[in-house]
Design an enzyme around this catalytic site. Structure first.
Site, PDB file in Angstrom:
ATOM      1  N   ARG A 176    -117.405 -58.114  62.093  1.00 50.73           N
ATOM      2  CA  ARG A 176    -117.074 -58.938  60.938  1.00 50.73           C
ATOM      3  C   ARG A 176    -118.237 -58.896  59.950  1.00 50.73           C
ATOM      4  O   ARG A 176    -119.376 -58.593  60.321  1.00 50.73           O
ATOM      5  CB  ARG A 176    -116.809 -60.383  61.363  1.00 50.73           C
ATOM      6  CG  ARG A 176    -115.658 -60.558  62.345  1.00 50.73           C
ATOM      7  CD  ARG A 176    -115.501 -62.017  62.727  1.00 50.73           C
ATOM      8  NE  ARG A 176    -114.367 -62.240  63.625  1.00 50.73           N
ATOM      9  CZ  ARG A 176    -114.440 -62.291  64.940  1.00 50.73           C
ATOM     10  NH1 ARG A 176    -115.630 -62.112  65.534  1.00 50.73           N
ATOM     11  NH2 ARG A 176    -113.373 -62.500  65.678  1.00 50.73           N
ATOM     12  N   LYS A 206    -117.514 -65.584  65.954  1.00 48.33           N
ATOM     13  CA  LYS A 206    -116.589 -66.717  65.974  1.00 48.33           C
ATOM     14  C   LYS A 206    -116.335 -67.179  67.404  1.00 48.33           C
ATOM     15  O   LYS A 206    -116.613 -66.477  68.363  1.00 48.33           O
ATOM     16  CB  LYS A 206    -115.248 -66.310  65.349  1.00 48.33           C
ATOM     17  CG  LYS A 206    -115.268 -66.205  63.838  1.00 48.33           C
ATOM     18  CD  LYS A 206    -113.859 -65.931  63.337  1.00 48.33           C
ATOM     19  CE  LYS A 206    -113.798 -65.943  61.823  1.00 48.33           C
ATOM     20  NZ  LYS A 206    -112.418 -65.722  61.339  1.00 48.33           N
ATOM     21  N   HIS A 273    -113.889 -56.200  55.732  1.00 49.75           N
ATOM     22  CA  HIS A 273    -113.000 -56.412  56.880  1.00 49.75           C
ATOM     23  C   HIS A 273    -112.031 -55.255  57.077  1.00 49.75           C
ATOM     24  O   HIS A 273    -111.492 -55.074  58.179  1.00 49.75           O
ATOM     25  CB  HIS A 273    -112.216 -57.716  56.689  1.00 49.75           C
ATOM     26  CG  HIS A 273    -111.817 -58.362  57.981  1.00 49.75           C
ATOM     27  ND1 HIS A 273    -112.706 -59.069  58.768  1.00 49.75           N
ATOM     28  CD2 HIS A 273    -110.629 -58.399  58.641  1.00 49.75           C
ATOM     29  CE1 HIS A 273    -112.089 -59.526  59.842  1.00 49.75           C
ATOM     30  NE2 HIS A 273    -110.827 -59.123  59.792  1.00 49.75           N
ATOM     31  N   ARG A 276    -113.033 -53.128  59.839  1.00 47.27           N
ATOM     32  CA  ARG A 276    -112.668 -53.690  61.151  1.00 47.27           C
ATOM     33  C   ARG A 276    -111.246 -53.280  61.511  1.00 47.27           C
ATOM     34  O   ARG A 276    -110.978 -52.876  62.653  1.00 47.27           O
ATOM     35  CB  ARG A 276    -112.813 -55.217  61.093  1.00 47.27           C
ATOM     36  CG  ARG A 276    -112.544 -55.954  62.412  1.00 47.27           C
ATOM     37  CD  ARG A 276    -112.947 -57.412  62.223  1.00 47.27           C
ATOM     38  NE  ARG A 276    -112.480 -58.292  63.266  1.00 47.27           N
ATOM     39  CZ  ARG A 276    -113.112 -58.514  64.419  1.00 47.27           C
ATOM     40  NH1 ARG A 276    -114.234 -57.879  64.679  1.00 47.27           N
ATOM     41  NH2 ARG A 276    -112.638 -59.364  65.304  1.00 47.27           N
ATOM     42  N   HIS A 299    -111.753 -61.143  70.091  1.00 45.35           N
ATOM     43  CA  HIS A 299    -110.567 -61.987  69.951  1.00 45.35           C
ATOM     44  C   HIS A 299    -110.317 -62.764  71.231  1.00 45.35           C
ATOM     45  O   HIS A 299    -110.428 -62.223  72.328  1.00 45.35           O
ATOM     46  CB  HIS A 299    -109.331 -61.142  69.633  1.00 45.35           C
ATOM     47  CG  HIS A 299    -109.282 -60.649  68.222  1.00 45.35           C
ATOM     48  ND1 HIS A 299    -109.414 -61.483  67.142  1.00 45.35           N
ATOM     49  CD2 HIS A 299    -109.118 -59.407  67.701  1.00 45.35           C
ATOM     50  CE1 HIS A 299    -109.329 -60.787  66.019  1.00 45.35           C
ATOM     51  NE2 HIS A 299    -109.159 -59.518  66.326  1.00 45.35           N
ATOM     52  N   TYR A 308    -102.379 -54.699  65.871  1.00 52.75           N
ATOM     53  CA  TYR A 308    -103.000 -53.384  65.689  1.00 52.75           C
ATOM     54  C   TYR A 308    -102.247 -52.321  66.482  1.00 52.75           C
ATOM     55  O   TYR A 308    -102.063 -51.194  66.016  1.00 52.75           O
ATOM     56  CB  TYR A 308    -104.462 -53.417  66.142  1.00 52.75           C
ATOM     57  CG  TYR A 308    -105.397 -54.170  65.224  1.00 52.75           C
ATOM     58  CD1 TYR A 308    -105.408 -53.930  63.858  1.00 52.75           C
ATOM     59  CD2 TYR A 308    -106.291 -55.104  65.730  1.00 52.75           C
ATOM     60  CE1 TYR A 308    -106.273 -54.616  63.014  1.00 52.75           C
ATOM     61  CE2 TYR A 308    -107.163 -55.790  64.902  1.00 52.75           C
ATOM     62  CZ  TYR A 308    -107.157 -55.548  63.552  1.00 52.75           C
ATOM     63  OH  TYR A 308    -108.015 -56.210  62.714  1.00 52.75           O
TER      64      TYR A 308
END
Length: 331
Positions: A176, A206, A273, A276, A299, A308
């Protein structure tokens, strides 16, 4: 001695307690600012009152008001309604707030009966190989100069090594923007390619948890060349990537840099992004498995990874069939 019940605590006090708790938990500064801004906006609308008086209907009415009546005040002067993603961000902030209030203040979680705003995912378009190659070339060389009195020529840009290293790192790790900006030299092992992403304010990851990602040979070489030209290139506490002012990048300055490079390269719709997205889709198309990708991206669930995989046309069931421990061990 009289004690106040949790339900009599004013919303403003509860919001401050929630922000203090989340700060101690290690949430990124950006996430904290977003939660506080959205909760203060809610407080402004509903008025400061005991938190125990709020019902799920109050929250539903507020979200509907945001969707149908609220006129955003934007610097651009635009008065377009809030996007579904912004409405969902409001719902997420309130859900996080009430989960904390339920656990720490024993206030019933009114968000359990508030439906999440529906989001229609916009198609993800990764960079093509040719676009990335053009951007790398634009990192290295300035636009062609065509003086009237001599032959045209190109010059090498002074920040060529840095910009190339940024692009190949984003492309090779799926970091990120905030994670790349917070990356320290001590977090990167150029011998093995191992990169440690720290959580919270320190590393920008995150979800209150860090992770390990890896740089391939090309990316390791690019980062080494860039750090070799810096006086502090071996200082473990120095940022890996420095802006022209000598300070670390922030997401806005990184986004501006990528847009500038893409503009010179003639690449449309470029932002950090998107690398990514490109990493994830390319990784799957090259044979990487979805469970390792989930860990590399950081994630908490497979929801985004499934998205994805659909783009990459990878069958999750087939991936599990190949990796199933019970089948492979013939239990």
């Amino acid at each position: 001695m009289n004690r106040r019940s949790s339900g009599s605590l004013m919303i403003s006090e509860a919001i401050q307690g929630f922000i203090n708790y989340k700060s101690a938990e290690g949430l990124t500064e950006r996430t904290l600012e977003s939660h506080e801004r959205l909760l203060r906006k809610w407080l402004e609308h509903i008025g400061d009152q005991p938190i125990g008086r709020i019902t799920s209907n109050d929250v539903v009415r507020y979200i509907n008001w945001l969707r149908t009546e609220y006129v955003p005040r934007r610097y651009s002067g635009s008065t377009h309604p809030l996007s579904p993603k912004t409405l969902r961000n409001v719902w997420v902030a309130l859900s996080s707030f009430y989960s904390w209030a339920d656990r720490d203040l024993h206030i019933p979680n009114v968000m359990k009966s508030v439906p999440s705003p529906h989001i229609i995912r916009t198609p993800i378009e990764p960079f093509t190989q040719e676009e990335v190659q053009r951007m790398l070339k634009a990192c290295t060389y300035a636009r062609e100069s065509k003086p009237w009195n001599r032959r045209s020529f190109v010059t090498r840009r002074p920040y060529a090594n840095r910009d190339v290293a940024i692009i190949v790192t984003l492309m090779d790790t799926g970091l990120r923007a905030m994670e790349l900006c917070r990356l320290l030299i001590g977090n990167v092992d150029l011998r093995t390619g191992r990169v440690e992403i720290k959580h919270g304010v320190i590393g920008g990851a995150k979800g209150g948890k860090g992770r390990t990602v890896y740089l391939g040979k090309v990316a390791r070489g690019a980062v080494w060349r860039y750090l070799a030209e810096r006086e502090d290139g071996k200082d473990p506490n120095a940022p890996v990537f420095l802006a022209q002012n000598g300070h670390s990048f922030n997401p806005n300055s990184l986004r501006h840099l990528i847009k500038s490079i893409a503009s010179r390269a003639g690449v449309q719709n470029a932002y950090p992004h998107k690398f990514r997205h490109t990493f994830a889709i390319t990784y799957l198309r090259a044979g990487g498995d979805i469970f390792t990708l989930q860990a590399l991206l950081g994630h908490g669930s497979l929801e985004m990874v499934r998205h994805y995989s659909q783009i990459a046309e990878v069958d999750i069931a087939q991936a599990h069939h190949k990796a199933s421990p019970a089948d492979n061990w013939r239990l």
